[in-house]
Design a protein around this motif. Sequence first.
Motif, PDB file in Angstrom:
ATOM      1  N   ASP A 212       0.772  -1.273  -0.145  1.00 36.06           N
ATOM      2  CA  ASP A 212       0.055   0.396  -0.239  1.00 36.06           C
ATOM      3  C   ASP A 212       0.416   1.217  -0.193  1.00 36.06           C
ATOM      4  N   SER A 213       2.022   1.055   0.852  1.00 34.97           N
ATOM      5  CA  SER A 213       3.059   2.215   0.938  1.00 34.97           C
ATOM      6  C   SER A 213       3.491   2.880  -0.691  1.00 34.97           C
ATOM      7  N   LEU A 214       3.586   1.747  -1.412  1.00 34.51           N
ATOM      8  CA  LEU A 214       4.534   1.647  -3.031  1.00 34.51           C
ATOM      9  C   LEU A 214       3.339   2.396  -3.208  1.00 34.51           C
ATOM     10  N   SER A 215       2.192   1.588  -3.528  1.00 35.20           N
ATOM     11  CA  SER A 215       1.049   2.308  -4.502  1.00 35.20           C
ATOM     12  C   SER A 215       0.789   3.999  -4.404  1.00 35.20           C
ATOM     13  N   GLN A 216       1.055   4.233  -3.144  1.00 32.90           N
ATOM     14  CA  GLN A 216       0.551   5.409  -2.804  1.00 32.90           C
ATOM     15  C   GLN A 216       1.711   6.230  -3.025  1.00 32.90           C
ATOM     16  N   VAL A 217       2.776   5.924  -2.759  1.00 33.02           N
ATOM     17  CA  VAL A 217       3.579   6.756  -3.263  1.00 33.02           C
ATOM     18  C   VAL A 217       3.808   7.120  -4.408  1.00 33.02           C
ATOM     19  N   ARG A 218       3.523   6.141  -5.404  1.00 27.27           N
ATOM     20  CA  ARG A 218       3.631   6.430  -7.049  1.00 27.27           C
ATOM     21  C   ARG A 218       3.144   7.557  -7.383  1.00 27.27           C
ATOM     22  N   GLU A 219       1.222   7.447  -6.809  1.00 27.72           N
ATOM     23  CA  GLU A 219       0.221   8.619  -6.839  1.00 27.72           C
ATOM     24  C   GLU A 219       1.457  10.102  -6.664  1.00 27.72           C
ATOM     25  N   CYS A 220       2.139   9.614  -5.531  1.00 26.36           N
ATOM     26  CA  CYS A 220       2.863  11.470  -5.682  1.00 26.36           C
ATOM     27  C   CYS A 220       3.746  11.426  -7.262  1.00 26.36           C
ATOM     28  N   LEU A 221       4.355  10.646  -7.149  1.00 29.71           N
ATOM     29  CA  LEU A 221       5.180  10.432  -8.222  1.00 29.71           C
ATOM     30  C   LEU A 221       4.628  11.061  -9.530  1.00 29.71           C
ATOM     31  N   LYS A 222       2.998  10.385 -10.127  1.00 33.72           N
ATOM     32  CA  LYS A 222       2.327  10.781 -10.617  1.00 33.72           C
ATOM     33  C   LYS A 222       2.022  12.504 -11.039  1.00 33.72           C
ATOM     34  N   LEU A 223       1.529  12.825 -10.054  1.00 30.88           N
ATOM     35  CA  LEU A 223       2.235  14.206 -10.037  1.00 30.88           C
ATOM     36  C   LEU A 223       2.710  15.052  -9.844  1.00 30.88           C
ATOM     37  N   ASP A 224       4.020  14.649  -9.540  1.00 29.28           N
ATOM     38  CA  ASP A 224       5.691  14.920 -10.564  1.00 29.28           C
ATOM     39  C   ASP A 224       6.459  14.088  -9.888  1.00 29.28           C
ATOM     40  N   GLN A 225       7.062  13.683 -10.754  1.00 28.57           N
ATOM     41  CA  GLN A 225       8.076  12.419 -10.958  1.00 28.57           C
ATOM     42  C   GLN A 225       9.513  12.724 -10.255  1.00 28.57           C
ATOM     43  N   ASP A 226       9.763  14.044 -10.007  1.00 30.28           N
ATOM     44  CA  ASP A 226      10.677  14.820  -9.585  1.00 30.28           C
ATOM     45  C   ASP A 226      11.031  15.149  -8.502  1.00 30.28           C
ATOM     46  N   ASP A 227       9.484  15.261  -7.582  1.00 31.95           N
ATOM     47  CA  ASP A 227       9.183  15.350  -5.913  1.00 31.95           C
ATOM     48  C   ASP A 227      10.881  15.048  -5.567  1.00 31.95           C
ATOM     49  N   LYS A 228      11.581  15.568  -4.861  1.00 31.79           N
ATOM     50  CA  LYS A 228      12.080  14.775  -4.225  1.00 31.79           C
ATOM     51  C   LYS A 228      12.254  13.968  -2.786  1.00 31.79           C
ATOM     52  N   GLU A 229      11.268  14.556  -2.512  1.00 26.03           N
ATOM     53  CA  GLU A 229      10.963  13.616  -0.786  1.00 26.03           C
ATOM     54  C   GLU A 229       9.822  12.579  -1.530  1.00 26.03           C
ATOM     55  N   CYS A 230       9.147  12.644  -2.430  1.00 23.84           N
ATOM     56  CA  CYS A 230       8.300  11.397  -2.842  1.00 23.84           C
ATOM     57  C   CYS A 230       9.798  10.622  -3.711  1.00 23.84           C
ATOM     58  N   PHE A 231      10.538  10.592  -4.018  1.00 26.23           N
ATOM     59  CA  PHE A 231      11.454  10.222  -5.119  1.00 26.23           C
ATOM     60  C   PHE A 231      12.078   9.617  -3.899  1.00 26.23           C
ATOM     61  N   SER A 232      12.822   9.994  -3.020  1.00 21.62           N
ATOM     62  CA  SER A 232      13.825   9.519  -2.353  1.00 21.62           C
ATOM     63  C   SER A 232      13.040   8.187  -1.502  1.00 21.62           C
ATOM     64  N   HIS A 233      11.758   8.742  -0.472  1.00 19.86           N
ATOM     65  CA  HIS A 233      10.734   7.111   0.102  1.00 19.86           C
ATOM     66  C   HIS A 233      10.660   6.451  -0.977  1.00 19.86           C
ATOM     67  N   TYR A 234      10.075   6.641  -2.333  1.00 24.76           N
ATOM     68  CA  TYR A 234       9.812   5.619  -3.073  1.00 24.76           C
ATOM     69  C   TYR A 234      10.844   4.585  -3.022  1.00 24.76           C
ATOM     70  N   LYS A 235      12.064   5.321  -3.255  1.00 29.14           N
ATOM     71  CA  LYS A 235      13.000   4.485  -3.620  1.00 29.14           C
ATOM     72  C   LYS A 235      13.633   3.042  -2.041  1.00 29.14           C
ATOM     73  N   GLN A 236      12.808   3.801  -1.213  1.00 28.63           N
ATOM     74  CA  GLN A 236      13.490   3.165  -0.025  1.00 28.63           C
ATOM     75  C   GLN A 236      12.652   1.565   0.486  1.00 28.63           C
ATOM     76  N   VAL A 237      11.248   2.311   0.057  1.00 25.07           N
ATOM     77  CA  VAL A 237      10.072   1.235   0.099  1.00 25.07           C
ATOM     78  C   VAL A 237      10.299   0.040  -1.201  1.00 25.07           C
ATOM     79  N   LYS A 238      10.558   1.096  -2.562  1.00 25.25           N
ATOM     80  CA  LYS A 238      11.115  -0.051  -2.860  1.00 25.25           C
ATOM     81  C   LYS A 238      11.385  -1.077  -3.201  1.00 25.25           C
ATOM     82  N   LYS A 239      12.801  -0.879  -2.224  1.00 23.40           N
ATOM     83  CA  LYS A 239      14.357  -1.679  -2.166  1.00 23.40           C
ATOM     84  C   LYS A 239      13.486  -2.684  -0.851  1.00 23.40           C
TER      85      LYS A 239
END
Length: 468
Positions: A212-239
């Motif tokens: 669920d965490s992964l799918s929500q942070v992906r929604e954030c990146l859909k709005l802006d793929q360069d969002d620093k906070e979202c991207f950093s969290h996305y990398k951690q959750v994905k790993k």
Amino acid sequence: CYLKHKSTPVEIEHHLEMGRKLLAAGQLAEALSHYHSAVEGDSKNYLTYYKRAAVFLAMGKSKSALPDLSQAIQLKPDFLAARLQRGNILLKQGNTEEAREDFLAVLNRSPDHEEAHDQLHKADDLELLQEEAHEAHHRGDYITTVQVLEKVIELSPWDPESRELRAECYIRLGDPRKAIMDLTPATRLRADNRAAFLKLSQLHYSLGEHHDSLSQVRECLKLDQDDKECFSHYKQVKKLSKQLDSAEELISEQRYQEAIEKYESVMRTEPNVAFYTNKAKERICFCLMKSAEEAVDICSEAHQREPQNIHVLRDRAEAYILQQEYEKAVEDYQEAREFDQENQELREGLERAQKLLKQSRKRDYYKILGVSRSANKQEIIKAYRKLAQQWHPDNFQSEADKKEAEKKFIDIASAKEVLTDPEMRQKFDSGEDPLDPENQQGGGGGREWPFGFNPFEGGNFHFKFHRH
């Protein structure tokens, strides 16, 4: 040169008629496309905008309805139904100031308009409640804030700010689940709600819900793929999510050692969220239970972290069974059942452990020979020969020692007899002692020796152990 086809009044009328019919039939998306065509065909007709706004509202798209209502009002300022409808939407969005303007405009032209009066009172009430909630929040009184916001959200369910504020209070009060329930609709109430998507992702992550965490942070990146906070969290959750999924896959393939290593890397990837360490310990305990070594230690640590985790108790009980510590296995199964009375697996495990405990209090033939429950016939015979030589009564001098040795020697011979006979061994493994008189047909006295011969009758031992 391409000229856009201009709709004729007949065509526009057709679109409006089709829109009305489809709306009545509940086919909203189809109705909307006809109203789009009608608006395109005649952009000066205030009623067409109003009707399209009605479809948007029926679809739950109040944000899209607002511009249509505003357009209708602009075209016809004394169109009270549109003013009232817009005021109602603004009120539900928590915008008391603009809502009040619309209700007052209606009352200005129609002083006795009952609904406008009621809604104006609601707007006043809402404003007071909003102030009260913010004051309580400012004081740090989160319980009061939540109570007041309940009334605020009842009056303005489409206001993302109130939900976000209540979610923040729930987080401070240690209730992330309720915070998730407020933030989920809040993400739909704003056009760009990256902050809420990120917060939702972080909350799911803290609860161990990594998918669920992964799918929500992906929604954030859909709005802006360069969002620093979202991207950093996305990398951690994905790993982390990838490690957890592949660890479970390894377990399903019975590759326990590799799964243990994968769960150890999970603990390195996320050392700060207790859930993941607890989960890793629980699953390492499970893997070790499958290979039995170290299992009890790891399971005990996992149990200390989560005393009510029935899986840890079950796995430690199974590890105790493999170590032939049946009493402890029974205790663990009983404790697990206190937390889950209905669980059939726990009930069956407890029955099996109790049976094995009862059996061990009689004689545990594996323990007598010092072999594991998975020992083969060769290992059993080898252990028997060694022990029979060691405990032969002729090797002992005093009467007491001889008696003790005699008892041991009989147990050793019985163990060899049961464990080298496949049928008797299977009975024993299912919790029944095939040499126990209780289990024999017709009951009867003590242990019968073959040919009526007891090698230890009388004081002199004629029986000698022969080396083969």
